[in-house]
Write a protein that holds these residues in place. Structure first.
Motif, mmCIF file in Angstrom:
data_model
loop_
_atom_site.group_PDB
_atom_site.id
_atom_site.type_symbol
_atom_site.label_atom_id
_atom_site.label_comp_id
_atom_site.label_asym_id
_atom_site.label_seq_id
_atom_site.Cartn_x
_atom_site.Cartn_y
_atom_site.Cartn_z
ATOM 1 N N LEU A 53 -9.758 16.190 4.547
ATOM 2 C CA LEU A 53 -8.430 15.624 4.779
ATOM 3 C C LEU A 53 -7.957 14.827 3.567
ATOM 4 O O LEU A 53 -6.782 14.895 3.172
ATOM 5 C CB LEU A 53 -8.461 14.739 6.023
ATOM 6 N N VAL A 54 -8.875 14.113 2.939
ATOM 7 C CA VAL A 54 -8.509 13.356 1.740
ATOM 8 C C VAL A 54 -8.126 14.304 0.615
ATOM 9 O O VAL A 54 -7.164 14.047 -0.137
ATOM 10 C CB VAL A 54 -9.674 12.428 1.322
ATOM 11 N N LEU A 111 -0.081 14.750 -2.728
ATOM 12 C CA LEU A 111 0.386 13.679 -3.609
ATOM 13 C C LEU A 111 0.571 14.193 -5.030
ATOM 14 O O LEU A 111 1.505 13.787 -5.740
ATOM 15 C CB LEU A 111 -0.620 12.524 -3.578
ATOM 16 N N ARG A 112 -0.293 15.115 -5.456
ATOM 17 C CA ARG A 112 -0.155 15.693 -6.799
ATOM 18 C C ARG A 112 1.140 16.489 -6.926
ATOM 19 O O ARG A 112 1.816 16.442 -7.959
ATOM 20 C CB ARG A 112 -1.357 16.577 -7.107
ATOM 21 N N LEU A 159 0.827 -1.195 0.000
ATOM 22 C CA LEU A 159 0.000 0.000 0.000
ATOM 23 C C LEU A 159 0.866 1.253 0.000
ATOM 24 O O LEU A 159 2.029 1.234 0.426
ATOM 25 C CB LEU A 159 -0.935 -0.006 1.214
ATOM 26 N N TRP A 160 0.266 2.363 -0.468
ATOM 27 C CA TRP A 160 1.001 3.622 -0.570
ATOM 28 C C TRP A 160 1.327 4.175 0.812
ATOM 29 O O TRP A 160 0.513 4.165 1.722
ATOM 30 C CB TRP A 160 0.177 4.641 -1.351
ATOM 31 N N SER A 161 2.554 4.664 0.944
ATOM 32 C CA SER A 161 2.994 5.311 2.169
ATOM 33 C C SER A 161 4.036 6.351 1.798
ATOM 34 O O SER A 161 5.036 6.041 1.133
ATOM 35 C CB SER A 161 3.577 4.289 3.159
ATOM 36 N N MET A 162 3.795 7.581 2.231
ATOM 37 C CA MET A 162 4.757 8.643 1.976
ATOM 38 C C MET A 162 6.092 8.351 2.663
ATOM 39 O O MET A 162 7.170 8.631 2.122
ATOM 40 C CB MET A 162 4.187 9.975 2.452
ATOM 41 N N ALA A 167 3.979 13.932 -7.119
ATOM 42 C CA ALA A 167 3.948 13.271 -8.422
ATOM 43 C C ALA A 167 4.354 14.224 -9.538
ATOM 44 O O ALA A 167 4.925 13.805 -10.559
ATOM 45 C CB ALA A 167 2.549 12.708 -8.689
ATOM 46 N N GLY A 168 4.087 15.531 -9.383
ATOM 47 C CA GLY A 168 4.505 16.489 -10.407
ATOM 48 C C GLY A 168 6.015 16.568 -10.521
ATOM 49 O O GLY A 168 6.564 16.647 -11.630
ATOM 50 N N ARG A 169 6.725 16.543 -9.380
ATOM 51 C CA ARG A 169 8.185 16.558 -9.437
ATOM 52 C C ARG A 169 8.724 15.288 -10.070
ATOM 53 O O ARG A 169 9.680 15.315 -10.861
ATOM 54 C CB ARG A 169 8.745 16.754 -8.032
ATOM 55 N N ILE A 170 8.112 14.163 -9.721
ATOM 56 C CA ILE A 170 8.538 12.900 -10.332
ATOM 57 C C ILE A 170 8.267 12.929 -11.832
ATOM 58 O O ILE A 170 9.070 12.454 -12.645
ATOM 59 C CB ILE A 170 7.816 11.717 -9.656
ATOM 60 N N GLN A 171 7.133 13.518 -12.210
ATOM 61 C CA GLN A 171 6.785 13.613 -13.629
ATOM 62 C C GLN A 171 7.801 14.434 -14.393
ATOM 63 O O GLN A 171 8.178 14.097 -15.530
ATOM 64 C CB GLN A 171 5.398 14.238 -13.742
#
Length: 1051
Positions: free
Chosen positions: A951-952, A959-960, A839-842, A963-967
């Motif tokens: 909160l979500v 997360l966006r 599962l996802w975990s920062m 993910a933008g930096r990873i992109q």
């Protein structure tokens, strides 16, 4: 008058002598079929062979098979003139418990020979050696194909042989006529005489000599063998050809076998003294180690020896009945000082109760010199009545240490409970002895330190050894269907197939063509466990519209009808008639529907895969499901769970903090659970367990938990209700490949647990561990072979399939282990198997990112060092590098040897700083020291989420951004690759023209000038002094950065 007293031995001998002179023509009673002396047999079912090497000079061979097992030699009949013979013949061999206890050192050798005619002799066609550890019990055998091996380097061998191996205990399969290949045909009377003579001869032989028998039988499942046609041709010959059995002592009518025969001793005196370790596998003894001599594992040498006083209460008799009811509700109370243990009481008003319970009192808590055993009568109202007692002096109690035989219980007369020495009515059977935690009675005993636990909680504090269920992959290949008639006959159906096994449901895609005869050819894979409890339910459904599916037909199939395969050989497909939905079995309407739809399926149980219930990163077992494919173990793992220190209170009990800790260890299919130590922050378990190791690159996992199910009645914990969960205290993983062989590691590992409010150290776990290798050659052999069975590489699953199947396997293991007594609860199994690791975990993402950066830091340091050399920051080092560069250019053959020699010296230099202890959980590596609370809350959130929408939304925005930096990074990498492609793609005509002209000039220069000169010039240019350098980018860098990429075409 003297009385005649018969002396039976003399009479028996006289009758025996008279029977020898009995006329062979005298009538005799029909004899029962001869049954072999040993009721357990090893059965080698020789089925067929394919593609054998021709040996008769005419392109064929007359092959027979010879099987050798423990000095027993047996052969099949000869099949003439074929390279694909079918024997379908069973060979039987004597088999006893000594072979089973030392199965790792025995092999079955199957040799194939060509029988030369008319001159006697034979030619070698190949052989196979099978370890006896791969033999299964009757009913589990599977048809296997083995590639024939050479006996020597110069031998010419090819082909395969199909065999089945199993151990049979049924008398029906073991009755066979005595072999007499050289005797002529005789009358029935003569035959019975001959059999009697042969029986007499066999009884006169040494009983330790064994023999083998052969029998012919048809295949039970011709479809699974794939040899239907060959079987029909071979059956008539099987009835006519006699079966031959050969003994080692016989003179063969043809040349002796080409392989050497080793005589093995059938009696091993050391096996009778093999101690058994509690918690070991089915065969817990240690087999001989050729390097370190023979050493056994039942000595509990890794833990501190703890002494206990054991009291086994078996039964009572002749107890006095009650005055009113005429019976009694007896129970036994064992008292030692301030400790009391009680058996269960009987409500059946019996005077012959049987308890068979064991009580254990630790030596450190014995503060009395006598042991008192009271027998009482349970009364509904008022005080329980005393029926009598037995008193033991502790100084007179014997000591028993395994592997000594258990102490036999004895009957003791009851004395008056007032201590007056008066004998009362009744007797009780008891056994009292001093022992250690290695005693067989230790796991099931009631312990004095658990006296406060009652009801169902008594079972939850015991130690236990669990075995994971045997898991299979069920592959359902949905091929096609016929006559799928929907309820609305005016439209063609959109058909798909849904398969269900228990809680697992999978669907095929909708057939792309609307038709009544759809075609899919899709594979659906499930996880099932033995014993098979669920059925495979196949339903064909019609997609009427997006929210409605209509069932056309349905069928339920039991698991035991499916074929088990061990390799990638094709499985036979079958057509199944579908039941009309809504018409159940036995319904009279079922007989009216003569027409039925049908579906074409190919179903099998995959035995060549390892069913993964844990991640491959820390896998503990790599063996395939089918035992026939298991290899011999390479070592033995022994773990002594000593105790824990500094545990934190996990719950409140009577207003103060308390912890009831137990430890769970998991390796392979075997789980162990120590007993629960009540109300202690420094529990001492001192329990030792043993595992067989089949691959050194595996991981053993140990976890510590707080027992929250110690209440009575419904099993509720003392600090909560029945829905309470055992709390996690910490976990330790140890990779076996990091351990030195034959060395005992005694170390304390920190217990760390990540909670929603942060990281917490909950104590230290103290263990002793030893990894004993049986053969260094086998260890080295494993390092050069794949980690998983070959089916994972020949027919791999997709990543999504692996994750889904692993989750289903974990659920099945947790469900089955939860049924044990005491149960290994689901939360414990999930924590040990790391069910949420995918599962996802920062936090995990940061940890993996910094792991990559740590890995690349070495390359960055090398680049920084080269930059310093080029800038002449350290002139002496720069001069030495120039000299080394000149040497390597002049003598390029020294480049690779220099690199490997350099790595060799680096390894020697790092040897002194090698780890002295196995690694433990690293807080810094896990990035758990300074983790954000919101990130922890996100990690412990359920899936799907149970948090508020605001909160979500906040976490989604975060997360966006990540993910933008990873992109951006991924886009830059793609742009560099596209620039390389554009060099010759003419997207930029000028750049491509310049590059191809440069390539032409470079080819001419490289052809005309020596390669060493070009390399030397290039190296000197790269290492030039800073005075000759410019701070501006170089010409190749400028040219490359101007090349076009496809990023300008993105929207």
């Amino acid at each position: 008058m003297h009385q005649y007293i018969p002396f039976f031995p003399y009479e028996f001998s006289l009758l025996t002598i008279l029977s020898l002179f009995k006329s062979p023509l005298s009538p005799k009673k029909p004899r029962k079929p001869f049954t072999m002396r040993n009721t357990t047999k090893l059965v080698v079912h020789v089925v067929d062979a394919q593609n054998l090497m021709p040996r008769d000079g005419q392109g064929s061979a007359s092959a027979f098979v010879e099987v050798d097992f423990l000095n027993q030699l047996s052969k099949t009949r000869t099949v003439p003139k074929t390279l694909n013979p079918v024997w379908n013949q069973k060979l039987y061999f004597d088999y006893d418990h000594k072979v089973r206890n030392n199965h790792h050192s025995h092999h079955i050798e199957v040799s194939v020979y060509h029988e030369r005619r008319p001159l006697p002799g034979r030619s070698f066609l190949g052989r196979v050696k099978i370890s006896f550890s791969n033999i299964v019990q009757e009913g589990e055998q599977v048809y296997q194909r083995f590639t024939l091996e050479k006996k020597s380097v110069l031998a010419s061998v090819k082909g395969e042989i199909g065999l089945k191996f199993y151990i049979s205990s049924s008398e029906q399969d073991q009755r066979s006529p005595l072999p007499s290949p050289s005797r002529p045909y005789s009358t029935p009377t003569q035959t019975s005489s001959v059999v009697e003579e042969e029986l007499t001869d066999s009884e006169a032989e040494d009983p330790r000599e064994s023999f083998a028998s052969a029998e012919q039988e048809d295949l039970s499942d011709s479809a699974s063998e794939g040899v239907e046609g060959k079987q029909k041709e071979a059956e008539p010959e099987q009835v006519q050809e006699p079966v031959q059995t050969l003994h080692r002592q016989e003179v063969l009518p043809r040349p002796a076998p080409m392989h050497s025969i080793r005589l093995r001793s059938r009696e091993n005196p050391q096996e009778t003294n093999t101690p058994h370790s509690r918690g070991a596998n089915q065969h817990p003894q240690r087999w001989p180690n050729t390097n370190a001599g023979e050493r056994f594992t039942g000595t509990y040498d890794l833990v501190e020896q703890m002494f206990y006083l054991y009291v086994r209460v078996v039964r009572a008799k002749e107890l006095p009945p009650g005055l009113i009811t005429g019976g009694c509700d007896p129970y036994v109370e064992v008292k030692l000082g301030n400790y009391k243990g009680r058996t269960k009481h009987f409500d059946r008003k019996t005077t012959l109760p049987e308890w068979n319970q064991v009580f254990a009192f630790t030596k450190e808590k014995i503060h009395s010199s006598v042991l008192e055993v009271f027998v009482k009568d349970k009364e509904t109202l008022g005080r329980d009545d005393f029926l009598g007692k037995v008193v033991f002096d502790l100084n007179e109690i014997p000591t028993r240490v395994p592997p000594n035989s258990p102490l036999a219980p004895q009957w003791y007369r009851l004395e008056d409970w007032r201590g007056e020495g008066k004998i009362v009515r009744g007797e009780i059977m008891l056994a009292v002895w001093m022992g250690t935690q290695a005693d067989e009675a230790f796991p099931e005993a009631w312990h004095a330190d658990s006296a406060s636990v009652h009801g169902e909680g008594v079972f939850n504090v015991r130690s236990k050894v669990y075995v994971s269920p045997k898991l299979w992959y069920l592959r359902v290949n949905v091929i096609e269907a016929q006559d799928m008639i929907p309820s609305d006959r005016n439209r063609l159906p959109d058909v798909f197939v849904k398969a269900n096994v228990g809680m697992q449901t999978l669907k095929t895609k909708i057939c792309p063509v609307k038709t009544t005869n759809p075609l899919w050819n899709e594979d659906l894979v499930f996880v099932v466990a033995e014993p098979f409890e669920e059925q495979l339910v196949i339903s064909v459904e019609d997609r009427v519209h997006a929210s409605k599916d209509e069932v056309i037909g349905k069928i339920s199939l039991p698991m035991n009808v499916f074929e088990k395969r061990l390799d990638h050989r094709p499985v036979h497909s079958r057509w199944f008639n579908l039941d009309k939905y809504g018409v159940v079995e036995g319904d009279p309407r079922r007989r009216e529907h003569k027409f039925s739809s049908r579906i074409h399926l190919r179903i099998c149980l995959e035995g060549g895969y390892h069913v993964m219930d844990e991640s491959t990163m820390y896998i503990s077992d790599t063996r395939p499901t089918a035992r026939q494919l298991w290899k011999q173990p390479v070592g033995m793992l022994e773990i002594g769970i000593l105790g824990a220190k500094g545990l934190v209170p996990m719950k409140l009990k009577e207003g103060k903090g308390s912890t009831d800790a137990y430890c769970v260890a998991k390796y392979g299919q075997k789980w162990v659970r120590t007993r629960t130590i009540l109300d202690s922050l420094s529990p001492r378990w001192n329990e030792q367990y043993t595992w067989e190791v089949y691959d050194p690159c595996t991981v053993v996992t140990l976890g510590v938990f707080d027992n929250c199910h110690l209440g009575s009645g419904s099993g509720s914990g003392q600090s909560g209700n029945g829905s309470s969960r055992d709390a996690r205290i910490g976990k330790v993983r140890i990779r076996l490949s990091t351990l030195e062989a034959h060395k005992i590691y005694t170390h304390s590992f920190p217990l760390l647990v990540l909670q929603p409010h942060g990281l917490k150290k909950t104590g230290d776990l103290q263990i002793s561990i030893r990894f004993t290798t049986l053969s260094l050659a086998n260890i080295i052999y494993n390092y050069g072979h794949p980690l998983l069975p070959k089916m994972h590489y020949l027919f791999p699953f997709t990543v999504n399939q692996v994750d889904g199947l692993r989750y289903q396997a974990m659920n099945i293991v947790a469900t089955r282990l939860g049924r044990a007594e005491p149960p290994l609860r689901k939360e414990v199994v999930e924590y040990m198997l790391d069910v949420d690791s995918h599962l996802w975990s920062m936090r995990r993402s940061k940890a993996n990112f910094f792991r990559i950066m740590s890995l690349l830091s070495g390359y960055f340091l090398v680049g920084k060092w080269l930059e310093d050399i080029c800038n002449w920051r350290y002139p002496v080092t720069s001069v030495l590098v120039h000299v080394l560069f000149f040497i390597l250019v002049m003598y390029p053959e020294l480049i690779l040897p220099t690199m490997f020699l350099y790595m060799f010296f680096i390894g020697l230099w790092n040897f002194k700083s090698r780890p002295r202890h196995p690694p433990h959980m690293d807080m810094k590596l896990s990035w758990a020291e300074a983790v954000n609370p919101d990130e922890l809350d996100e990690e412990f959130d359920t899936f799907p989420t149970s948090r508020s929408q605001d909160l979500v939304r906040l976490r989604y925005d975060r997360l966006r951004s990540v993910a933008g930096r990873i992109q951006t990074v991924v886009g830059d990498i793609a742009a560099q690759g596209e620039r390389v492609q554009s060099l010759l793609s003419w997207r930029d005509p000028r750049a491509t023209s310049l590059f191809i002209l440069f390539c032409l000039a470079a080819s001419v220069v490289l052809y005309a000038m020596p390669f060493k000169a070009i390399t030397l010039a290039s190296g000197l240019y790269y290492l030039r002094h800073p005075k000759f350098r410019s701070k501006l980018p170089s010409l190749p860098s400028n040219f490359f950065k101007r090349l076009p990429s496809r990023i300008d075409s993105l929207l």
